[in-house]
Design a protein around this motif. Structure first.
Motif, PDB file in Angstrom:
ATOM      1  N   SER A  73      23.770  64.897  13.252  1.00 15.53           N
ATOM      2  CA  SER A  73      24.088  63.733  13.716  1.00 15.53           C
ATOM      3  C   SER A  73      24.566  62.400  12.487  1.00 15.53           C
ATOM      4  O   SER A  73      26.157  63.606  12.153  1.00 15.53           O
ATOM      5  CB  SER A  73      22.406  63.219  12.795  1.00 15.53           C
ATOM      6  N   GLY A  74      25.115  61.512  12.537  1.00 17.74           N
ATOM      7  CA  GLY A  74      25.567  61.354  12.116  1.00 17.74           C
ATOM      8  C   GLY A  74      26.890  59.773  12.721  1.00 17.74           C
ATOM      9  O   GLY A  74      27.462  59.310  12.350  1.00 17.74           O
ATOM     10  N   GLY A  75      26.833  60.069  14.163  1.00 15.03           N
ATOM     11  CA  GLY A  75      28.149  59.118  15.267  1.00 15.03           C
ATOM     12  C   GLY A  75      27.208  57.737  15.161  1.00 15.03           C
ATOM     13  O   GLY A  75      26.247  57.384  15.142  1.00 15.03           O
ATOM     14  N   GLY A  76      28.176  57.039  15.432  1.00 15.58           N
ATOM     15  CA  GLY A  76      27.810  56.093  15.677  1.00 15.58           C
ATOM     16  C   GLY A  76      29.284  54.971  16.394  1.00 15.58           C
ATOM     17  O   GLY A  76      30.740  55.257  16.627  1.00 15.58           O
ATOM     18  N   LEU A  77      28.734  53.402  15.905  1.00 15.55           N
ATOM     19  CA  LEU A  77      30.246  52.377  16.237  1.00 15.55           C
ATOM     20  C   LEU A  77      30.910  52.515  14.332  1.00 15.55           C
ATOM     21  O   LEU A  77      30.192  52.124  13.551  1.00 15.55           O
ATOM     22  CB  LEU A  77      29.776  51.682  16.940  1.00 15.55           C
ATOM     23  N   VAL A  78      32.166  52.195  14.669  1.00 16.74           N
ATOM     24  CA  VAL A  78      32.272  52.180  13.600  1.00 16.74           C
ATOM     25  C   VAL A  78      34.286  51.645  13.442  1.00 16.74           C
ATOM     26  O   VAL A  78      34.659  51.440  14.805  1.00 16.74           O
ATOM     27  CB  VAL A  78      33.182  53.205  12.664  1.00 16.74           C
ATOM     28  N   GLN A  79      34.336  50.386  12.860  1.00 15.76           N
ATOM     29  CA  GLN A  79      35.425  49.586  13.155  1.00 15.76           C
ATOM     30  C   GLN A  79      36.899  50.852  12.949  1.00 15.76           C
ATOM     31  O   GLN A  79      36.499  51.646  11.817  1.00 15.76           O
ATOM     32  CB  GLN A  79      35.978  48.392  11.946  1.00 15.76           C
ATOM     33  N   PRO A  80      38.564  50.192  13.584  1.00 16.29           N
ATOM     34  CA  PRO A  80      39.110  50.702  12.940  1.00 16.29           C
ATOM     35  C   PRO A  80      39.147  51.051  11.377  1.00 16.29           C
ATOM     36  O   PRO A  80      38.754  49.617  10.973  1.00 16.29           O
ATOM     37  CB  PRO A  80      40.213  50.632  13.785  1.00 16.29           C
ATOM     38  N   GLY A  81      40.331  51.781  11.107  1.00 20.07           N
ATOM     39  CA  GLY A  81      40.291  51.931   9.106  1.00 20.07           C
ATOM     40  C   GLY A  81      38.435  52.252   8.504  1.00 20.07           C
ATOM     41  O   GLY A  81      38.529  52.657   7.030  1.00 20.07           O
ATOM     42  N   GLY A  82      37.410  51.862   9.700  1.00 25.96           N
ATOM     43  CA  GLY A  82      36.091  52.368   9.163  1.00 25.96           C
ATOM     44  C   GLY A  82      36.070  54.200   8.525  1.00 25.96           C
ATOM     45  O   GLY A  82      36.918  54.657   9.074  1.00 25.96           O
TER      46      GLY A  82
ATOM     47  N   GLU B  69      41.681  56.145  19.075  1.00 28.42           N
ATOM     48  CA  GLU B  69      42.253  57.831  19.647  1.00 28.42           C
ATOM     49  C   GLU B  69      41.144  58.914  18.667  1.00 28.42           C
ATOM     50  O   GLU B  69      40.736  59.928  19.340  1.00 28.42           O
ATOM     51  CB  GLU B  69      43.470  58.025  19.798  1.00 28.42           C
ATOM     52  N   ASP B  70      40.318  58.739  17.997  1.00 27.37           N
ATOM     53  CA  ASP B  70      39.009  59.406  17.645  1.00 27.37           C
ATOM     54  C   ASP B  70      38.019  59.425  18.347  1.00 27.37           C
ATOM     55  O   ASP B  70      37.051  59.928  17.445  1.00 27.37           O
ATOM     56  CB  ASP B  70      39.449  59.145  15.801  1.00 27.37           C
ATOM     57  N   THR B  71      37.766  58.067  18.585  1.00 31.17           N
ATOM     58  CA  THR B  71      36.838  57.554  19.230  1.00 31.17           C
ATOM     59  C   THR B  71      36.501  59.713  20.810  1.00 31.17           C
ATOM     60  O   THR B  71      37.038  59.593  21.392  1.00 31.17           O
ATOM     61  CB  THR B  71      36.740  56.702  20.678  1.00 31.17           C
ATOM     62  N   ASP B  72      35.118  60.166  20.704  1.00 28.30           N
ATOM     63  CA  ASP B  72      34.998  60.795  21.350  1.00 28.30           C
ATOM     64  C   ASP B  72      33.521  60.692  20.978  1.00 28.30           C
ATOM     65  O   ASP B  72      32.778  60.962  20.727  1.00 28.30           O
ATOM     66  CB  ASP B  72      36.162  62.155  20.490  1.00 28.30           C
ATOM     67  N   VAL B  73      33.570  62.471  22.125  1.00 29.92           N
ATOM     68  CA  VAL B  73      31.745  63.011  21.162  1.00 29.92           C
ATOM     69  C   VAL B  73      32.403  64.260  20.891  1.00 29.92           C
ATOM     70  O   VAL B  73      32.474  65.034  20.923  1.00 29.92           O
ATOM     71  CB  VAL B  73      31.006  62.933  22.789  1.00 29.92           C
TER      72      VAL B  73
ATOM     73  N   TYR C 185      27.455  79.198  18.964  1.00 29.05           N
ATOM     74  CA  TYR C 185      26.304  78.408  18.900  1.00 29.05           C
ATOM     75  C   TYR C 185      26.841  76.965  19.096  1.00 29.05           C
ATOM     76  O   TYR C 185      27.576  76.584  18.300  1.00 29.05           O
ATOM     77  CB  TYR C 185      24.913  78.433  17.809  1.00 29.05           C
ATOM     78  N   TRP C 186      26.368  75.910  19.860  1.00 30.58           N
ATOM     79  CA  TRP C 186      26.731  74.448  19.894  1.00 30.58           C
ATOM     80  C   TRP C 186      25.243  73.941  19.231  1.00 30.58           C
ATOM     81  O   TRP C 186      24.464  73.568  19.652  1.00 30.58           O
ATOM     82  CB  TRP C 186      27.318  74.257  21.400  1.00 30.58           C
ATOM     83  N   GLY C 187      26.244  72.722  18.971  1.00 32.46           N
ATOM     84  CA  GLY C 187      24.721  70.929  18.499  1.00 32.46           C
ATOM     85  C   GLY C 187      25.001  70.391  19.774  1.00 32.46           C
ATOM     86  O   GLY C 187      25.444  70.127  21.369  1.00 32.46           O
ATOM     87  N   GLN C 188      23.827  69.362  19.797  1.00 27.64           N
ATOM     88  CA  GLN C 188      24.074  68.669  21.365  1.00 27.64           C
ATOM     89  C   GLN C 188      24.810  67.750  21.122  1.00 27.64           C
ATOM     90  O   GLN C 188      24.850  66.683  22.643  1.00 27.64           O
ATOM     91  CB  GLN C 188      22.745  67.835  21.302  1.00 27.64           C
ATOM     92  N   GLY C 189      25.950  67.632  20.355  1.00 30.40           N
ATOM     93  CA  GLY C 189      26.816  66.742  20.298  1.00 30.40           C
ATOM     94  C   GLY C 189      26.772  65.274  19.782  1.00 30.40           C
ATOM     95  O   GLY C 189      25.358  64.920  20.104  1.00 30.40           O
ATOM     96  N   THR C 190      27.528  64.481  19.311  1.00 38.60           N
ATOM     97  CA  THR C 190      27.334  62.753  18.568  1.00 38.60           C
ATOM     98  C   THR C 190      28.474  62.073  18.888  1.00 38.60           C
ATOM     99  O   THR C 190      29.384  62.297  18.609  1.00 38.60           O
ATOM    100  CB  THR C 190      26.178  63.551  17.273  1.00 38.60           C
TER     101      THR C 190
ATOM    102  N   LEU D  66      33.349  57.410   8.164  1.00 37.29           N
ATOM    103  CA  LEU D  66      31.769  58.074   8.942  1.00 37.29           C
ATOM    104  C   LEU D  66      31.751  59.115   8.884  1.00 37.29           C
ATOM    105  O   LEU D  66      32.996  59.995   8.887  1.00 37.29           O
ATOM    106  CB  LEU D  66      31.711  58.456  11.116  1.00 37.29           C
ATOM    107  N   ARG D  67      30.244  59.990   8.386  1.00 37.74           N
ATOM    108  CA  ARG D  67      29.972  61.124   8.346  1.00 37.74           C
ATOM    109  C   ARG D  67      28.797  61.734   9.337  1.00 37.74           C
ATOM    110  O   ARG D  67      28.232  61.453   9.786  1.00 37.74           O
ATOM    111  CB  ARG D  67      29.609  61.552   6.730  1.00 37.74           C
ATOM    112  N   LEU D  68      29.857  63.109  10.067  1.00 37.03           N
ATOM    113  CA  LEU D  68      28.780  63.571  10.747  1.00 37.03           C
ATOM    114  C   LEU D  68      28.034  64.827   9.630  1.00 37.03           C
ATOM    115  O   LEU D  68      29.083  65.534   8.747  1.00 37.03           O
ATOM    116  CB  LEU D  68      29.699  64.332  12.138  1.00 37.03           C
ATOM    117  N   SER D  69      26.846  64.490  10.277  1.00 35.56           N
ATOM    118  CA  SER D  69      25.893  66.189   9.697  1.00 35.56           C
ATOM    119  C   SER D  69      25.412  67.034  11.337  1.00 35.56           C
ATOM    120  O   SER D  69      25.621  66.772  11.622  1.00 35.56           O
ATOM    121  CB  SER D  69      25.239  65.802   8.680  1.00 35.56           C
ATOM    122  N   CYS D  70      25.307  69.021  10.657  1.00 35.37           N
ATOM    123  CA  CYS D  70      24.781  69.247  11.845  1.00 35.37           C
ATOM    124  C   CYS D  70      24.145  71.136  10.751  1.00 35.37           C
ATOM    125  O   CYS D  70      24.710  71.699   9.793  1.00 35.37           O
ATOM    126  CB  CYS D  70      26.196  70.069  12.151  1.00 35.37           C
ATOM    127  N   ALA D  71      22.959  70.759  10.948  1.00 33.94           N
ATOM    128  CA  ALA D  71      22.219  71.990  10.706  1.00 33.94           C
ATOM    129  C   ALA D  71      21.484  72.958  11.257  1.00 33.94           C
ATOM    130  O   ALA D  71      21.235  72.132  12.529  1.00 33.94           O
ATOM    131  CB  ALA D  71      20.877  70.579   9.845  1.00 33.94           C
TER     132      ALA D  71
END
Length: 119
Positions: free
Chosen positions: A6-15, A87-91, A108-113, A17-22
């Motif tokens: 979880s934690g993906g989304g849209l962010v402006q350059p320079g911003g 260029e960090d834009t990705d799944v 094991y792999w998560g579903q991608g965010t 974001l924090r991803l989590s995976c349980a």
């Protein structure tokens, strides 16, 4: 065993974001945990990984900007992303090498965010 990212989304350059995976399920021990990313038509690449002892590895493109950490009590890995670039834009996919018994271990792999860096 399941990995829930979880934690993906849209962010402006320079911003930031924090991803989590349980990880959940029948887990004996979690060795390495990490984050990979993949753009359409490209191979999945390692972003960062962390061992059970806390040793970390980063892709050169994210060194100094991203920080990987884990909470072993919660079977959770985090990716703090700062100074984001377009260029960090990705799944982003989380990964974990998990032992379900003392003799059996699997990747094991998560579903991608999706992380989108755009103004």
């Amino acid at each position: 065993v399941q990995l829930q990212a979880s934690g993906g989304g849209l962010v402006q350059p320079g911003g930031s974001l924090r991803l989590s995976c349980a990880a959940s399920g029948s887990i004996f021990i979690i060795n390495r945990m990490g984050w990979y990313r993949q753009a359409p038509g490209k191979q999945r690449e390692l972003v960062a990984s962390i061992t059970s002892g806390g040793g970390t590895t980063y892709a050169d493109s994210v060194k100094g900007r991203f920080t990987i950490s884990r909470d072993n009590a919660k079977n959770t890995v985090y990716l703090q992303m700062s100074s984001l670039k377009s260029e960090d834009t990705d799944v982003y996919y989380c990964n974990a090498f998990i032992r379900t018994t003392s003799l059996s271990a699997t990747d094991y792999w998560g579903q991608g965010t999706l992380v989108t860096v755009s103004s």
